[in-house]
Design a protein around this motif. Structure first.
Motif, short mmCIF file in Angstrom:
data_model
loop_
_atom_site.label_atom_id
_atom_site.label_comp_id
_atom_site.label_asym_id
_atom_site.label_seq_id
_atom_site.Cartn_x
_atom_site.Cartn_y
_atom_site.Cartn_z
N THR A 1 0.81 -1.22 0.00
CA THR A 1 0.00 0.00 0.00
C THR A 1 0.85 1.27 0.00
O THR A 1 0.33 2.35 0.29
CB THR A 1 -0.92 0.02 1.23
N ALA A 2 2.13 1.16 -0.30
CA ALA A 2 3.00 2.34 -0.26
C ALA A 2 4.18 2.15 -1.20
O ALA A 2 4.45 1.04 -1.67
CB ALA A 2 3.51 2.58 1.16
N CYS A 3 4.88 3.25 -1.48
CA CYS A 3 6.13 3.22 -2.23
C CYS A 3 7.25 3.66 -1.29
O CYS A 3 7.04 4.44 -0.36
CB CYS A 3 6.08 4.15 -3.44
N LEU A 4 8.44 3.16 -1.56
CA LEU A 4 9.58 3.41 -0.69
C LEU A 4 10.57 4.37 -1.35
O LEU A 4 10.90 4.22 -2.52
CB LEU A 4 10.28 2.07 -0.39
N VAL A 5 11.06 5.34 -0.59
CA VAL A 5 12.05 6.29 -1.08
C VAL A 5 13.38 6.02 -0.37
O VAL A 5 13.44 6.02 0.87
CB VAL A 5 11.61 7.75 -0.82
N ILE A 6 14.44 5.79 -1.17
CA ILE A 6 15.76 5.51 -0.61
C ILE A 6 16.81 6.30 -1.38
O ILE A 6 16.56 6.74 -2.51
CB ILE A 6 16.11 4.00 -0.70
N PRO A 7 18.00 6.49 -0.81
CA PRO A 7 19.11 7.01 -1.62
C PRO A 7 19.53 5.94 -2.62
O PRO A 7 19.60 4.76 -2.29
CB PRO A 7 20.21 7.29 -0.59
N GLN B 1 12.33 -0.07 -9.68
CA GLN B 1 12.95 1.06 -9.00
C GLN B 1 13.28 2.12 -10.03
O GLN B 1 13.82 1.81 -11.10
CB GLN B 1 14.22 0.61 -8.27
N VAL B 2 12.98 3.37 -9.73
CA VAL B 2 13.27 4.49 -10.62
C VAL B 2 14.13 5.51 -9.89
O VAL B 2 13.82 5.90 -8.76
CB VAL B 2 11.98 5.17 -11.13
N HIS B 3 15.21 5.93 -10.55
CA HIS B 3 16.06 6.99 -10.00
C HIS B 3 15.60 8.34 -10.51
O HIS B 3 15.33 8.52 -11.71
CB HIS B 3 17.52 6.79 -10.40
N LEU B 4 15.52 9.32 -9.60
CA LEU B 4 15.17 10.71 -9.94
C LEU B 4 16.39 11.60 -9.68
O LEU B 4 16.85 11.71 -8.54
CB LEU B 4 14.00 11.20 -9.08
N PRO B 5 16.88 12.28 -10.70
CA PRO B 5 18.10 13.09 -10.57
C PRO B 5 17.79 14.52 -10.14
O PRO B 5 18.22 15.49 -10.78
CB PRO B 5 18.66 13.07 -11.98
N SER C 1 15.76 7.34 -5.13
CA SER C 1 14.98 6.35 -5.87
C SER C 1 13.64 6.10 -5.21
O SER C 1 13.48 6.24 -4.00
CB SER C 1 15.72 5.01 -5.93
N ILE C 2 12.68 5.69 -6.05
CA ILE C 2 11.39 5.21 -5.58
C ILE C 2 11.25 3.76 -5.99
O ILE C 2 11.48 3.40 -7.14
CB ILE C 2 10.24 6.05 -6.15
N ILE C 3 10.88 2.91 -5.02
CA ILE C 3 10.68 1.49 -5.25
C ILE C 3 9.22 1.16 -5.03
O ILE C 3 8.60 1.64 -4.07
CB ILE C 3 11.55 0.65 -4.28
N GLY C 4 8.65 0.35 -5.93
CA GLY C 4 7.25 -0.04 -5.81
C GLY C 4 7.09 -1.55 -5.77
O GLY C 4 8.05 -2.30 -5.91
N LYS C 5 5.86 -1.99 -5.62
CA LYS C 5 5.58 -3.43 -5.58
C LYS C 5 5.71 -4.02 -6.98
O LYS C 5 5.73 -3.28 -7.99
CB LYS C 5 4.18 -3.67 -5.02
N PRO C 6 5.81 -5.34 -7.09
CA PRO C 6 5.92 -5.96 -8.41
C PRO C 6 4.79 -5.55 -9.34
O PRO C 6 3.62 -5.51 -8.95
CB PRO C 6 5.86 -7.46 -8.10
N GLY C 7 5.14 -5.22 -10.58
CA GLY C 7 4.14 -4.86 -11.58
C GLY C 7 3.67 -3.43 -11.54
O GLY C 7 2.82 -3.03 -12.36
N SER C 8 4.19 -2.62 -10.63
CA SER C 8 3.72 -1.24 -10.49
C SER C 8 4.53 -0.26 -11.34
O SER C 8 4.53 0.94 -11.07
CB SER C 8 3.79 -0.81 -9.01
N ASP C 9 5.19 -0.75 -12.38
CA ASP C 9 6.11 0.06 -13.17
C ASP C 9 5.47 1.34 -13.72
O ASP C 9 6.04 2.43 -13.60
CB ASP C 9 6.67 -0.77 -14.32
N MET C 10 4.29 1.22 -14.34
CA MET C 10 3.66 2.40 -14.92
C MET C 10 3.20 3.37 -13.84
O MET C 10 3.25 4.59 -14.03
CB MET C 10 2.48 1.99 -15.82
#
Length: 400
Positions: A310-316, A353-357, A369-378
């Motif tokens: 139910t959430a997305c994770l933000v990490i370095p 996982q997507v990196h934001l510069p 970066s933001i990491i999501g659950k499997p299949g949440s790419d879009m």
């Protein structure tokens, strides 16, 4: 654009062509990593011995073919670290490309050519691969957006593998909108509407960053909190990074050995010393090592996927700015250990996982970066576009 710069471009091509003159991506230029097969041409995998001992490809990568058929102008084939088994962007045979965003620092790898060509404006999209961070790391170092998709979401057929259970195609762009457009084409999906989401903020991991990077990140956290449904702290013990690093390296190493040990043993002098040492280390791992690592991997995978339901994770994305080109081998090895702990968080679980510069420190790119659950790419790509729009024109002042 200099196609004779062999630190970026491969001499064996093919370069400068189109398969379709019209299509949804016909306004975009593409470079592709030297792991993707193109029918009738050899694939070099960043190593001249590999190039000279393999026949031309019999078929083209379906991922690359999908982009070709979408009308993209193909600028050319670009370099990779040897067999993609590094994160530095250095290649003893072809050279280390210059990072356009920070010329005194490494460009990152293994998708080094893909990142540098996009960062310096030769192309709009750099098609690469990610096993242990090979999209995410050069994206951070070169100031680009980059995505490692859900593992298995895109085909890895007709590519040179490194560790198939972790390998995935990925791509890099200078802006979030283009990143999303390419995703819509490759996933066969339409862009989704951005929704207010819950974010988990990995405070304990950001606290590990050098002070100037921590300072630069604080305004980002505040801006993100204002445009999401909620922002909560993620309770994660940083000491676990070492365990996850070792777990990933063991599982990756066993895969690497299964995939390449026969060829590597026949060509013992084909690699740079650090990469040869890595192959040697992988060959010594045991089935017992793998079984223990697999147990930890499955425990982590269940834990993190449940947390991201139910959430997305933000990490370095990385533990510091890109290392200097002058960094010693010992310093690079130490940095790699810290780096793989962070990249293993998504890699072990096959998560997107997507990196934001969206951060710079003294002119040097950084980000998160933001990491999501499997299949949440879009959904992730839509979220990244939203965050880019919110933060893009109001970037915090650079740390001095």
């Amino acid at each position: 654009m200099n196609l004779t710069d062999f630190s970026v471009y491969c001499p064996h091509g093919p370069h400068n062509f189109r398969v379709a003159t019209e299509g949804p991506l016909s306004d975009l230029r593409l470079v592709y990593k030297d792991l993707y097969h193109v029918a009738g041409y050899p694939t070099g995998a960043g190593n001249p011995t590999w190039l000279n001992t393999h026949e031309p490809a019999a078929a083209t990568s379906p991922v690359l073919l999908k982009l070709m058929n979408a009308g993209m102008q193909i600028i050319g084939r670009v370099q990779t670290d040897e067999l993609a088994y590094s994160l530095n962007g250095c290649n003893i045979h072809y050279g280390t490309p210059v990072n356009p965003a920070a010329p005194d620092r490494l460009p990152g790898g293994s998708s080094s050519g893909s990142a540098v060509a996009v960062a310096r404006g030769d192309a709009d999209v750099g098609l690469g691969t990610d096993t242990g961070g090979s999209i995410r790391v050069p994206a951070c170092y070169n100031g680009l957006f980059g995505i490692r998709p859900t593992h298995g979401r895109l085909s890895s057929e007709h590519m040179v593998p490194l560790a198939p259970r972790f390998d995935t195609p990925g791509w890099l762009c200078r802006d979030a909108a283009t990143l999303e457009r390419v995703g819509a084409q490759l996933f066969g999906a339409t862009p989704v509407k951005t929704e207010r989401v819950d974010l988990l903020w990995a405070t304990s991991l950001f606290d590990l960053l050098p002070e100037d990077l921590c300072t630069a990140i604080v305004p980002i956290k505040q801006q993100l909190a204002a445009c999401v449904a909620s922002l909560h702290e993620w309770d994660f013990a940083p000491a676990r990074l070492s365990e996850l690093n070792n777990t990933f390296r063991t599982l990756q190493g066993r895969e690497v050995a299964r995939t390449h040990s026969a060829w590597v043993s026949q060509h013992p002098d084909a690699f740079a010393a650090d990469i040869a040492e890595r192959f040697q280390w992988a060959s010594q791992l045991t089935a017992e090592d793998e079984a223990l690592a697999e147990e930890t991997c499955q425990q982590w995978k269940a834990e993190i996927i449940a947390r991201l339901e139910t959430a997305c994770l933000v990490i370095p994305t990385t533990p510091d700015l890109a290392p200097l080109r002058s960094a010693s081998d010992a310093d690079l090895a130490d940095f790699r250990m810290k780096l793989l702990g962070l990249t293993a968080l998504a890699g072990l679980a096959g998560l997107p996982q997507v990196h934001l510069p969206l951060v710079k420190v003294a002119g040097v790119p950084f980000g998160f970066s933001i990491i999501g659950k499997p299949g949440s790419d879009m959904q992730l790509l839509a979220l990244v576009r939203l965050f880019s729009d919110v933060i893009g024109e109001e970037k915090p002042d650079e740390a001095k």
